[in-house]
Design a protein around this motif. Structure first.
Motif, PDB file in Angstrom:
ATOM      1  N   LEU A 294      -4.490  13.471   0.012  1.00  0.00           N
ATOM      2  CA  LEU A 294      -3.181  13.031  -0.472  1.00  0.00           C
ATOM      3  C   LEU A 294      -2.585  11.936   0.401  1.00  0.00           C
ATOM      4  O   LEU A 294      -1.779  11.122  -0.058  1.00  0.00           O
ATOM      5  CB  LEU A 294      -2.212  14.228  -0.554  1.00  0.00           C
ATOM      6  N   ASN A 295      -2.972  11.910   1.680  1.00  0.00           N
ATOM      7  CA  ASN A 295      -2.441  10.884   2.596  1.00  0.00           C
ATOM      8  C   ASN A 295      -3.345   9.652   2.709  1.00  0.00           C
ATOM      9  O   ASN A 295      -3.095   8.776   3.556  1.00  0.00           O
ATOM     10  CB  ASN A 295      -2.242  11.485   3.991  1.00  0.00           C
ATOM     11  N   ALA A 296      -4.400   9.615   1.886  1.00  0.00           N
ATOM     12  CA  ALA A 296      -5.264   8.434   1.904  1.00  0.00           C
ATOM     13  C   ALA A 296      -4.473   7.218   1.443  1.00  0.00           C
ATOM     14  O   ALA A 296      -3.646   7.292   0.521  1.00  0.00           O
ATOM     15  CB  ALA A 296      -6.473   8.651   1.015  1.00  0.00           C
ATOM     16  N   VAL A 297      -4.688   6.077   2.095  1.00  0.00           N
ATOM     17  CA  VAL A 297      -3.948   4.844   1.798  1.00  0.00           C
ATOM     18  C   VAL A 297      -4.700   4.049   0.739  1.00  0.00           C
ATOM     19  O   VAL A 297      -5.893   3.776   0.890  1.00  0.00           O
ATOM     20  CB  VAL A 297      -3.752   3.999   3.072  1.00  0.00           C
TER      21      VAL A 297
ATOM     22  N   ASN B  36     -16.772   6.516   0.857  1.00  0.00           N
ATOM     23  CA  ASN B  36     -15.529   5.849   0.469  1.00  0.00           C
ATOM     24  C   ASN B  36     -14.693   6.811  -0.370  1.00  0.00           C
ATOM     25  O   ASN B  36     -15.105   7.943  -0.644  1.00  0.00           O
ATOM     26  CB  ASN B  36     -15.838   4.579  -0.333  1.00  0.00           C
ATOM     27  N   LEU B  37     -13.531   6.351  -0.778  1.00  0.00           N
ATOM     28  CA  LEU B  37     -12.651   7.145  -1.645  1.00  0.00           C
ATOM     29  C   LEU B  37     -12.938   6.764  -3.089  1.00  0.00           C
ATOM     30  O   LEU B  37     -12.896   5.570  -3.442  1.00  0.00           O
ATOM     31  CB  LEU B  37     -11.187   6.866  -1.310  1.00  0.00           C
ATOM     32  N   GLN B  38     -13.241   7.760  -3.923  1.00  0.00           N
ATOM     33  CA  GLN B  38     -13.524   7.513  -5.335  1.00  0.00           C
ATOM     34  C   GLN B  38     -12.522   8.291  -6.182  1.00  0.00           C
ATOM     35  O   GLN B  38     -12.313   9.486  -5.998  1.00  0.00           O
ATOM     36  CB  GLN B  38     -14.953   7.934  -5.684  1.00  0.00           C
TER      37      GLN B  38
ATOM     38  N   PHE C 299       0.854  -1.185   0.000  1.00  0.00           N
ATOM     39  CA  PHE C 299       0.000   0.000   0.000  1.00  0.00           C
ATOM     40  C   PHE C 299       0.890   1.235   0.000  1.00  0.00           C
ATOM     41  O   PHE C 299       2.062   1.190   0.421  1.00  0.00           O
ATOM     42  CB  PHE C 299      -0.916   0.018   1.230  1.00  0.00           C
ATOM     43  N   SER C 300       0.332   2.345  -0.433  1.00  0.00           N
ATOM     44  CA  SER C 300       1.082   3.608  -0.462  1.00  0.00           C
ATOM     45  C   SER C 300       0.108   4.763  -0.358  1.00  0.00           C
ATOM     46  O   SER C 300      -1.091   4.604  -0.619  1.00  0.00           O
ATOM     47  CB  SER C 300       1.899   3.721  -1.756  1.00  0.00           C
ATOM     48  N   PRO C 301       0.594   5.961  -0.024  1.00  0.00           N
ATOM     49  CA  PRO C 301      -0.283   7.131  -0.015  1.00  0.00           C
ATOM     50  C   PRO C 301      -0.718   7.483  -1.433  1.00  0.00           C
ATOM     51  O   PRO C 301      -0.010   7.194  -2.418  1.00  0.00           O
ATOM     52  CB  PRO C 301       0.586   8.230   0.592  1.00  0.00           C
ATOM     53  N   LEU C 302      -1.895   8.072  -1.528  1.00  0.00           N
ATOM     54  CA  LEU C 302      -2.399   8.475  -2.847  1.00  0.00           C
ATOM     55  C   LEU C 302      -1.427   9.438  -3.523  1.00  0.00           C
ATOM     56  O   LEU C 302      -1.280   9.443  -4.756  1.00  0.00           O
ATOM     57  CB  LEU C 302      -3.782   9.112  -2.674  1.00  0.00           C
ATOM     58  N   GLU C 303      -0.731  10.238  -2.722  1.00  0.00           N
ATOM     59  CA  GLU C 303       0.246  11.201  -3.280  1.00  0.00           C
ATOM     60  C   GLU C 303       1.330  10.485  -4.073  1.00  0.00           C
ATOM     61  O   GLU C 303       1.743  10.935  -5.150  1.00  0.00           O
ATOM     62  CB  GLU C 303       0.852  12.006  -2.131  1.00  0.00           C
ATOM     63  N   LYS C 304       1.822   9.313  -3.585  1.00  0.00           N
ATOM     64  CA  LYS C 304       2.853   8.543  -4.280  1.00  0.00           C
ATOM     65  C   LYS C 304       2.318   7.981  -5.585  1.00  0.00           C
ATOM     66  O   LYS C 304       3.021   7.932  -6.598  1.00  0.00           O
ATOM     67  CB  LYS C 304       3.335   7.419  -3.372  1.00  0.00           C
TER      68      LYS C 304
ATOM     69  N   PHE D 255      -6.786   6.133   6.392  1.00  0.00           N
ATOM     70  CA  PHE D 255      -5.573   6.905   6.648  1.00  0.00           C
ATOM     71  C   PHE D 255      -4.737   6.140   7.657  1.00  0.00           C
ATOM     72  O   PHE D 255      -5.256   5.370   8.472  1.00  0.00           O
ATOM     73  CB  PHE D 255      -5.898   8.294   7.196  1.00  0.00           C
ATOM     74  N   GLY D 256      -3.454   6.323   7.636  1.00  0.00           N
ATOM     75  CA  GLY D 256      -2.612   5.648   8.625  1.00  0.00           C
ATOM     76  C   GLY D 256      -1.243   5.346   8.071  1.00  0.00           C
ATOM     77  O   GLY D 256      -0.881   5.717   6.941  1.00  0.00           O
TER      78      GLY D 256
END
Length: 564
Positions: free
Chosen positions: A450-453, A488-490, A414-419, A559-560
């Motif tokens: 941006l920090n969403a996993v 949720n995240l879309q 997993f990674s942050p959405l920013e990556k 997040f986390g």
């Protein structure tokens, strides 16, 4: 403790229920039956006793009425009056008149005519005179007047009984003259013997409860004494008397009749009824125990079969089935258990297949990571050589490809959405050089997202799909990436290319890998998301009205920290 002991056994629970039902039905029902029987018998016997009492009372009333009629007839006789006044009369004429006037009562009564204290004429044997005490009683009873019939005793014994004396005054001058009819106990007994049973008793008494006669079981005087005691103590006349006592007053007289009968049911008979009830309860308990054993065996057999099947299933025998030849709820339970084991087996097999697929994918990724390490180092060398020789495009290609390789071979899943956004920018830098800047990339993501996993490498295959299948032949291509949060995240990836076909849209919905061979990245991303989060999440594709394709990625908003 007793309740706990019952709860520990299904058989004991059934026995307790059966026993409770038995006790609630048999004991109250038995007691009610015995009491109803007692009441019914008592009422029937009371009716019979009252009929006997009426018979005896009517017989005595008849005797008294005949006696009073005879006295009235004698008191009006001129012959008798003249004989009593003068003291000398024709004896034959007097006795003729006496016998004629007492014809109806001579079989149960003795008639005597008195002048003063001396008996002048009698239908029975007489000593010719009265004792002074008897004479006194006669005068006292008859003093009310010659038209009054008085009742008197001729015995001083309180409860021994005596003859019933009926007295009527006839003349006062020159001495008191009166007629007396004597009814002895034996004569009364003879007249009423047909109405009294051997176990019954009868008392005829005056209003002061002094008896004229005591017959049958009443001869000992105990009942009369108890009745007198109760009345003097202002209690019911039959209080605390074991026998049945019926009291009534003879109409038109001051005489009381007491009829005594034994108890309808002896105490021993009632006790015998309760003993029978107790035996029925004991017998019912035995029947309940046998019935509980049979019922528990009948019901516990399928339960034990279900328990053994569950035990086999727990030990790993997933082909366990229950076969019951029944048509009740236990059969439905067995069918439900069989369906459950089948579904669990299928679920476990599906889980094993999924885990095997994940394992194979991870092995393939690890194998693929062997060469990229060497390739990454080589590309890094090319980049620095291109910068040294001022070849900017080669340096850009090498730097972007090295960044992509470095991100892809990291051990994180997993990674942050920013990556993810940074990686698709590097990828688009390479593809713009390849396609001679025929498209642009635009991102629209808020700071907090941006920090969403998200799972790693889920956006690059989708952007690649838009470039390869949508930007070919385009001069002014555009790719836009947007992210927003609801529940949720879309993440939406849209382009202005040729647009995806209905066939691919449907294939994506049903996971048709054969049809999606040309869009393998799209199918892989959808598979990875569903493996992580379930079928409620994944990738959807649609055509835009103004042209192009819209790819929507839906994952939980999380997040986390990123774990290895």
């Amino acid at each position: 403790m007793g309740l706990g002991f019952i709860k520990q056994s299904f058989k004991r629970q059934i026995f307790a229920v059966f026993l409770l039902v038995l006790l609630l039905i048999v004991i109250p029902g038995g007691i009610l039956t015995i009491q109803t029987f007692q009441t019914r018998v008592r009422i029937d016997y009371e009716n019979r006793d009252l009929e006997q009492q009426r018979f005896v009372s009517d017989r005595i009333s008849g005797m008294l009425e005949l006696s009073k009629t005879a006295m009235e007839n004698l008191s009006r006789s001129r012959v008798i009056k003249e004989a009593l006044r003068t003291g000398n009369g024709n004896t034959i004429d007097v006795y003729s008149e006496l016998y004629r006037g007492t014809e109806d009562i001579r079989n149960f009564a003795v008639i005597e005519l008195y002048r003063g204290s001396k008996c002048r004429y009698s239908t029975g044997t007489s000593n010719g005179s009265l004792m002074s005490s008897d004479y006194y009683w006669m005068l006292k009873e008859a003093e009310a007047g010659k038209d009054v019939v008085a009742y008197a005793l001729n015995s001083s014994a309180v409860d021994a009984g005596s003859s019933l004396l009926m007295v009527k005054k006839v003349l006062d001058d020159p001495e008191p003259c009166f007629i007396m009819i004597r009814l002895s106990q034996d004569q009364v007994k003879e007249q009423i013997k047909d109405g009294i049973n051997a176990r019954d008793g009868f008392i005829l008494a005056n209003k002061y409860l002094r008896p004229f006669c005591l017959i049958g079981t009443a001869e000992d005087g105990m009942v009369l004494s108890k009745v007198r005691e109760n009345l003097l103590s202002s209690r019911a006349y039959n209080s605390e008397i074991r026998d049945n006592v019926y009291l009534n007053e003879l109409s038109g007289t001051e005489l009381l009749c007491l009829y005594i009968t034994p108890p309808v049911l002896e105490e021993s008979a009632v006790n015998a009824g309760y003993r029978v009830l107790l035996l029925l309860v004991l017998f019912g308990m035995i029947v309940c125990f046998i019935a509980a054993s049979k019922f528990s065996e009948f019901f516990s057999r399928p339960i034990n079969e279900l328990y053994r099947a569950m035990k086999r299933f727990r030990k790993g025998d997933f082909d366990t089935k229950i076969e019951l030849d029944r048509e009740d709820e236990f059969q439905q339970l067995a069918v439900g258990f069989n369906k459950m084991t089948t579904q669990l087996k299928e679920t476990m097999e599906e889980q094993v297949r999924a885990e095997r697929k994940v394992t194979e994918t991870r092995i393939a990724m690890m194998q693929a990571q062997l060469n990229p390490h060497f390739l990454y180092n080589t590309l890094d060398t090319i980049k620095w050589a291109a910068k040294a020789n001022q070849v900017s495009e080669v340096a850009t290609l090498a730097a972007s490809l090295a960044g992509i390789l470095r991100y892809s071979i990291s051990g994180k899943q997993f990674s942050p959405l920013e990556k993810e956004l940074e990686m698709i920018r590097r990828y688009c830098d390479i593809q713009r050089i390849r396609f001679d800047d025929c498209f642009t990339l635009e991102t629209e993501v808020s700071e907090e997202l941006l920090n969403a996993v998200v799972p790693k490498l889920i956006l690059q295959p989708l952007v690649e799909n838009s470039i390869i299948h949508g930007m070919e032949g385009q001069k002014d291509g555009r790719i836009k990436v947007r992210a927003f949060a609801e529940e949720n995240l879309q993440i939406d990836i849209e382009d202005n290319g040729k647009g995806i076909s209905d066939e691919y849209i449907k294939a994506l919905e049903i996971d048709d890998e054969e049809t999606l061979k040309g869009h393998l990245g799209l199918n892989n991303v959808n598979t990875i998301i569903r493996m992580y989060y379930g079928k409620a999440y994944g990738v959807k594709a649609s055509r835009r009205e103004e042209g192009g394709t819209l790819i929507t990625v839906r994952v939980p908003l999380e997040f986390g920290e990123i774990n290895e």
